[in-house]
Design a protein around this motif. Sequence first.
Motif, PDB file in Angstrom:
ATOM      1  N   THR A 129       0.847  -1.186   0.000  1.00  0.00           N
ATOM      2  CA  THR A 129       0.000   0.000   0.000  1.00  0.00           C
ATOM      3  C   THR A 129       0.879   1.231   0.000  1.00  0.00           C
ATOM      4  O   THR A 129       1.729   1.398   0.886  1.00  0.00           O
ATOM      5  CB  THR A 129      -0.921   0.022   1.234  1.00  0.00           C
ATOM      6  N   GLY A 130       0.683   2.097  -0.979  1.00  0.00           N
ATOM      7  CA  GLY A 130       1.497   3.289  -1.109  1.00  0.00           C
ATOM      8  C   GLY A 130       0.828   4.517  -0.524  1.00  0.00           C
ATOM      9  O   GLY A 130      -0.387   4.672  -0.593  1.00  0.00           O
ATOM     10  N   THR A 131       1.627   5.397   0.055  1.00  0.00           N
ATOM     11  CA  THR A 131       1.153   6.685   0.551  1.00  0.00           C
ATOM     12  C   THR A 131       2.102   7.770   0.081  1.00  0.00           C
ATOM     13  O   THR A 131       3.290   7.526  -0.157  1.00  0.00           O
ATOM     14  CB  THR A 131       1.076   6.704   2.085  1.00  0.00           C
ATOM     15  N   ASP A 132       1.568   8.985  -0.041  1.00  0.00           N
ATOM     16  CA  ASP A 132       2.375  10.097  -0.531  1.00  0.00           C
ATOM     17  C   ASP A 132       1.793  11.394   0.018  1.00  0.00           C
ATOM     18  O   ASP A 132       0.591  11.467   0.333  1.00  0.00           O
ATOM     19  CB  ASP A 132       2.373  10.116  -2.068  1.00  0.00           C
ATOM     20  N   ASP A 133       2.633  12.412   0.118  1.00  0.00           N
ATOM     21  CA  ASP A 133       2.137  13.697   0.602  1.00  0.00           C
ATOM     22  C   ASP A 133       1.432  14.488  -0.490  1.00  0.00           C
ATOM     23  O   ASP A 133       0.803  15.515  -0.217  1.00  0.00           O
ATOM     24  CB  ASP A 133       3.281  14.531   1.189  1.00  0.00           C
ATOM     25  N   GLY A 134       1.527  14.030  -1.733  1.00  0.00           N
ATOM     26  CA  GLY A 134       0.851  14.689  -2.839  1.00  0.00           C
ATOM     27  C   GLY A 134      -0.386  13.918  -3.264  1.00  0.00           C
ATOM     28  O   GLY A 134      -0.781  12.922  -2.645  1.00  0.00           O
ATOM     29  N   THR A 135      -0.995  14.399  -4.324  1.00  0.00           N
ATOM     30  CA  THR A 135      -2.184  13.731  -4.848  1.00  0.00           C
ATOM     31  C   THR A 135      -1.786  12.754  -5.945  1.00  0.00           C
ATOM     32  O   THR A 135      -0.678  12.794  -6.463  1.00  0.00           O
ATOM     33  CB  THR A 135      -3.174  14.757  -5.418  1.00  0.00           C
ATOM     34  N   GLY A 136      -2.709  11.883  -6.309  1.00  0.00           N
ATOM     35  CA  GLY A 136      -2.462  10.944  -7.393  1.00  0.00           C
ATOM     36  C   GLY A 136      -2.023   9.594  -6.888  1.00  0.00           C
ATOM     37  O   GLY A 136      -1.738   9.371  -5.710  1.00  0.00           O
ATOM     38  N   GLN A 137      -1.946   8.672  -7.815  1.00  0.00           N
ATOM     39  CA  GLN A 137      -1.657   7.279  -7.512  1.00  0.00           C
ATOM     40  C   GLN A 137      -0.198   7.060  -7.145  1.00  0.00           C
ATOM     41  O   GLN A 137       0.707   7.651  -7.734  1.00  0.00           O
ATOM     42  CB  GLN A 137      -1.997   6.431  -8.736  1.00  0.00           C
ATOM     43  N   VAL A 138       0.030   6.209  -6.167  1.00  0.00           N
ATOM     44  CA  VAL A 138       1.364   5.674  -5.903  1.00  0.00           C
ATOM     45  C   VAL A 138       1.407   4.278  -6.499  1.00  0.00           C
ATOM     46  O   VAL A 138       0.608   3.411  -6.140  1.00  0.00           O
ATOM     47  CB  VAL A 138       1.673   5.624  -4.400  1.00  0.00           C
ATOM     48  N   THR A 139       2.313   4.074  -7.428  1.00  0.00           N
ATOM     49  CA  THR A 139       2.476   2.770  -8.060  1.00  0.00           C
ATOM     50  C   THR A 139       3.540   1.994  -7.296  1.00  0.00           C
ATOM     51  O   THR A 139       4.695   2.410  -7.240  1.00  0.00           O
ATOM     52  CB  THR A 139       2.888   2.918  -9.530  1.00  0.00           C
ATOM     53  N   ALA A 140       3.131   0.904  -6.679  1.00  0.00           N
ATOM     54  CA  ALA A 140       4.076   0.074  -5.933  1.00  0.00           C
ATOM     55  C   ALA A 140       4.697  -0.950  -6.869  1.00  0.00           C
ATOM     56  O   ALA A 140       4.080  -1.404  -7.836  1.00  0.00           O
ATOM     57  CB  ALA A 140       3.368  -0.624  -4.777  1.00  0.00           C
ATOM     58  N   GLU A 141       5.938  -1.301  -6.570  1.00  0.00           N
ATOM     59  CA  GLU A 141       6.620  -2.345  -7.332  1.00  0.00           C
ATOM     60  C   GLU A 141       7.564  -3.086  -6.403  1.00  0.00           C
ATOM     61  O   GLU A 141       7.949  -2.575  -5.344  1.00  0.00           O
ATOM     62  CB  GLU A 141       7.348  -1.767  -8.544  1.00  0.00           C
ATOM     63  N   PHE A 142       7.939  -4.297  -6.803  1.00  0.00           N
ATOM     64  CA  PHE A 142       8.797  -5.121  -5.961  1.00  0.00           C
ATOM     65  C   PHE A 142       9.720  -5.939  -6.851  1.00  0.00           C
ATOM     66  O   PHE A 142       9.506  -6.060  -8.062  1.00  0.00           O
ATOM     67  CB  PHE A 142       7.967  -6.036  -5.057  1.00  0.00           C
ATOM     68  N   ARG A 143      10.753  -6.488  -6.251  1.00  0.00           N
ATOM     69  CA  ARG A 143      11.638  -7.396  -6.983  1.00  0.00           C
ATOM     70  C   ARG A 143      12.043  -8.539  -6.069  1.00  0.00           C
ATOM     71  O   ARG A 143      12.116  -8.399  -4.850  1.00  0.00           O
ATOM     72  CB  ARG A 143      12.863  -6.664  -7.518  1.00  0.00           C
ATOM     73  N   LEU A 144      12.303  -9.653  -6.691  1.00  0.00           N
ATOM     74  CA  LEU A 144      12.629 -10.887  -5.984  1.00  0.00           C
ATOM     75  C   LEU A 144      14.088 -11.232  -6.210  1.00  0.00           C
ATOM     76  O   LEU A 144      14.529 -11.378  -7.359  1.00  0.00           O
ATOM     77  CB  LEU A 144      11.729 -12.024  -6.478  1.00  0.00           C
ATOM     78  N   ASP A 145      14.847 -11.325  -5.125  1.00  0.00           N
ATOM     79  CA  ASP A 145      16.262 -11.727  -5.181  1.00  0.00           C
ATOM     80  C   ASP A 145      17.055 -10.878  -6.164  1.00  0.00           C
ATOM     81  O   ASP A 145      17.877 -11.389  -6.937  1.00  0.00           O
ATOM     82  CB  ASP A 145      16.367 -13.215  -5.533  1.00  0.00           C
ATOM     83  N   GLY A 146      16.805  -9.564  -6.162  1.00  0.00           N
ATOM     84  CA  GLY A 146      17.568  -8.644  -6.995  1.00  0.00           C
ATOM     85  C   GLY A 146      17.227  -8.691  -8.456  1.00  0.00           C
ATOM     86  O   GLY A 146      17.901  -8.049  -9.273  1.00  0.00           O
ATOM     87  N   ASP A 147      16.182  -9.418  -8.832  1.00  0.00           N
ATOM     88  CA  ASP A 147      15.781  -9.486 -10.231  1.00  0.00           C
ATOM     89  C   ASP A 147      15.082  -8.182 -10.608  1.00  0.00           C
ATOM     90  O   ASP A 147      15.101  -7.214  -9.865  1.00  0.00           O
ATOM     91  CB  ASP A 147      14.869 -10.691 -10.438  1.00  0.00           C
ATOM     92  N   GLY A 148      14.441  -8.144 -11.771  1.00  0.00           N
ATOM     93  CA  GLY A 148      13.851  -6.905 -12.252  1.00  0.00           C
ATOM     94  C   GLY A 148      12.696  -6.424 -11.388  1.00  0.00           C
ATOM     95  O   GLY A 148      11.967  -7.210 -10.787  1.00  0.00           O
ATOM     96  N   TRP A 149      12.525  -5.094 -11.337  1.00  0.00           N
ATOM     97  CA  TRP A 149      11.389  -4.524 -10.628  1.00  0.00           C
ATOM     98  C   TRP A 149      10.105  -4.923 -11.340  1.00  0.00           C
ATOM     99  O   TRP A 149      10.014  -4.869 -12.560  1.00  0.00           O
ATOM    100  CB  TRP A 149      11.510  -3.004 -10.552  1.00  0.00           C
ATOM    101  N   HIS A 150       9.122  -5.295 -10.543  1.00  0.00           N
ATOM    102  CA  HIS A 150       7.880  -5.846 -11.061  1.00  0.00           C
ATOM    103  C   HIS A 150       6.717  -5.050 -10.488  1.00  0.00           C
ATOM    104  O   HIS A 150       6.632  -4.838  -9.277  1.00  0.00           O
ATOM    105  CB  HIS A 150       7.771  -7.320 -10.656  1.00  0.00           C
ATOM    106  N   ASN A 151       5.828  -4.597 -11.358  1.00  0.00           N
ATOM    107  CA  ASN A 151       4.671  -3.824 -10.927  1.00  0.00           C
ATOM    108  C   ASN A 151       3.813  -4.635  -9.955  1.00  0.00           C
ATOM    109  O   ASN A 151       3.546  -5.812 -10.178  1.00  0.00           O
ATOM    110  CB  ASN A 151       3.851  -3.431 -12.161  1.00  0.00           C
ATOM    111  N   TYR A 152       3.406  -3.985  -8.877  1.00  0.00           N
ATOM    112  CA  TYR A 152       2.511  -4.651  -7.930  1.00  0.00           C
ATOM    113  C   TYR A 152       1.067  -4.366  -8.338  1.00  0.00           C
ATOM    114  O   TYR A 152       0.609  -3.223  -8.309  1.00  0.00           O
ATOM    115  CB  TYR A 152       2.759  -4.175  -6.502  1.00  0.00           C
TER     116      TYR A 152
END
Length: 765
Positions: free
Chosen positions: A527-550
């Motif tokens: 879950t993303g939070t921000d002090d501004g407006t608009g969507q926070v797009t979260a992403e993750f990576r497994l064992d240093g592999d490529g960032w993957h959109n959540y």
Amino acid sequence: MRIRAGLCVAVLVAAGLAVATPAAAAPVDAATVVPIQVTGDPAKRFNLVLLGDGYTEADLPAFRSHVDRHLNTLWTIEPFKSYRSYFNVYAIEIVSPESGVDCDPGLSAPRRDTVLDMGFWGGCNPASVQRLLTVDGVAANAYADLAVGTTPGNRQLIALANSGTYGGAGGSNATASGGNALSALISPHELGHSLGGLQDEYDYYGRGVPGDTYEGPEPDSAHHTVLTERQMRDTRAKWWRWLGEPSEAGGTIGRYEGGLYLQRGVWRPSRHSMMKSLGFYFDQVGREQMTERIAGRVGIVEGGTATDQPVGADRLLWVDTLHPVSHALTVTWSVDGRAVPRTGNARHLDLRTLRLKSGRHTVTATVTDPTEFVRDPAVRRSPSLTQTRTWTVDTGVRTPPVAQPLAITDSTATDRPVGARDVVYVRTSQPADRVPRVRWSIDGRPVADTGSDRDVRLGALRLSRGTHRLTARVSDPATRAVVTRTWAVDATGPDVASTLSEPLLTTTRPGRPTEYVYNGPFTMGLTGTDDGTGQVTAEFRLDGDGWHNYYGWPTDARSPFRFTATGTDVDGLVYGNLGSGGLSVSPFAERSPGYGRHTIDYRGIDAVGNIGAAHTFVATLIPPPPACTRVVSGRHTGPLAVTTGVTCLRTATVTGPVTVAAGAALVAEGSTIAGSLASSRAAAVELLHTEVRGAVALTGTTDHVTMVGARVTGALALTGTTSAPILAGGQVGALTCTGGPAPVDLGAPTTVRGATGGHCRASGS
């Protein structure tokens, strides 16, 4: 035959599946054109037009939310992120009589009365596939024409269906279900086809059906080859310039077999990328081609001083360029083929300082995009990334004075904050006899060096967290007139919090990521939070592999992402795979179970492009307990003998000793054994958050011993175990290991109150 949603139009047509094509005109009912982002004249921009179908008047807020999610996701992916300013974006709000679209989710579902006639199963065709979501191209283009200045030649249509079912299609009339967890990732993939000319990297054609072998010549595709790495280097072909580098899509740029819907005989640059697995980025090879194609659709030289007739040597020349978000284009000047030194990347040249000889001269401004996304010199020199503007200068021509009021004629948009690493620009009025002076300040303090007075690189300022005020002050040295423009700078990156399923064990140590142990599938919600407006797009990576959109889970955006040892098959693709082959793989791909220790990083990207700090946790997955054949819960009075099968103690209390016979197994969870525990040649013994108020002696266990969070009052003796026992996060009175491999602690050593003997001492247990 099952077709992967997201295939380009040519593939769909080859498969015999009809995809609607544009037409010149069609009747248009009332609709509202909402300019989402307008950066310039539509004739000089690439225009994204998003249309909704199956949205009633009451559904329009959902359509707006779907549009926001698609766009916010798109702007987190390079090169769209850096070249966002090259796009205009329009949403066409169309009110349908009924909510939903045809044949959703199946052929037996009702037809809906909608304006664009969108439908699954290729428009309710039993010979098609469920996720092929089509649209009436004639109607879609008629409504897109309402966005004045856009044409089939300068726009990309994306029709969103009011549906939570996964589906889409590619081509000039791209489609996607608006409310599905993965739908926002279909758009950039389709733009890879229609805008970038990229091909699919799938090694299958129908989902779950492995592709065959490529037997053709060297493919035309920039990101497919039959060459070896050495051949690519020797012949300087394909992606030889990127070989061996970390891939933006994870892993290393190299040569990975499979692509063009085939498993063998053809190779791609990365293990996974946007064109193979939704959620990953484009790798450098695809990104380079996308950069060229995006720039080629707009023209990086926009205008400047007129070139249609000779100009005098008594004036200034001006050139207008585009302005990427992430960097500045470079401008160099030459006279009669010789470079003019020390022009400082200026968008103007004062001919009066050159002292030209009498006669005619040729002056050229060369504009080049220095992006690091491009390495091929031919691409760099191409009209997409290098353009010129040329004037004939005649020293006999006199420039008449023209009164021109001071003005800022164009700039980075001020209707939303800019990111902390953006390049912000202004364009001023362009008098022939003087240069309006631009001075920048941040929070009232002058910016010392911006590289060029017409733009400022915010990344070089290293702004502190918070909101800052950027001001451009433009002054006219002749009239002393002053005009200003101000931007809010959002220098605070977003934060992302994780919610994990209940672990078997949690270990925290100062300065180290929190570690969790699981003995079965586990989930992660972000879950993303921000002090501004608009969507926070979260992403993750497994064992240093490529960032993957959540995106949540493929079947439900509100559900957390699920990790398992070999992944979960969802509609013919595998997600959440901790084993070999990567996070998202084809179900027929060979993969070994991913038991063991895994590092997971996660972060967020906010609506203005700031990337938040990454957080990290470690998850260790161990094999699950064997299936119970007998369950004991509550109070069991007296001794307990496990003679056959698998006995499970679940929040049980055994008042006497427990014995486990040869071939049998014991799994105790959250339980108490008041006496001792002994086994001889048992198949398995697991003590999970269980207390044994006596000694434990396990001899010759044939499969495994797992003790996580266990408390043993007496001594623990391990003799002749077949596999390495797991002793993690527990406490024992004393410990002796004889024969068999040394125990492992999963990063959470077991406390031994008394003596440690045998090879347990050497292992540190």
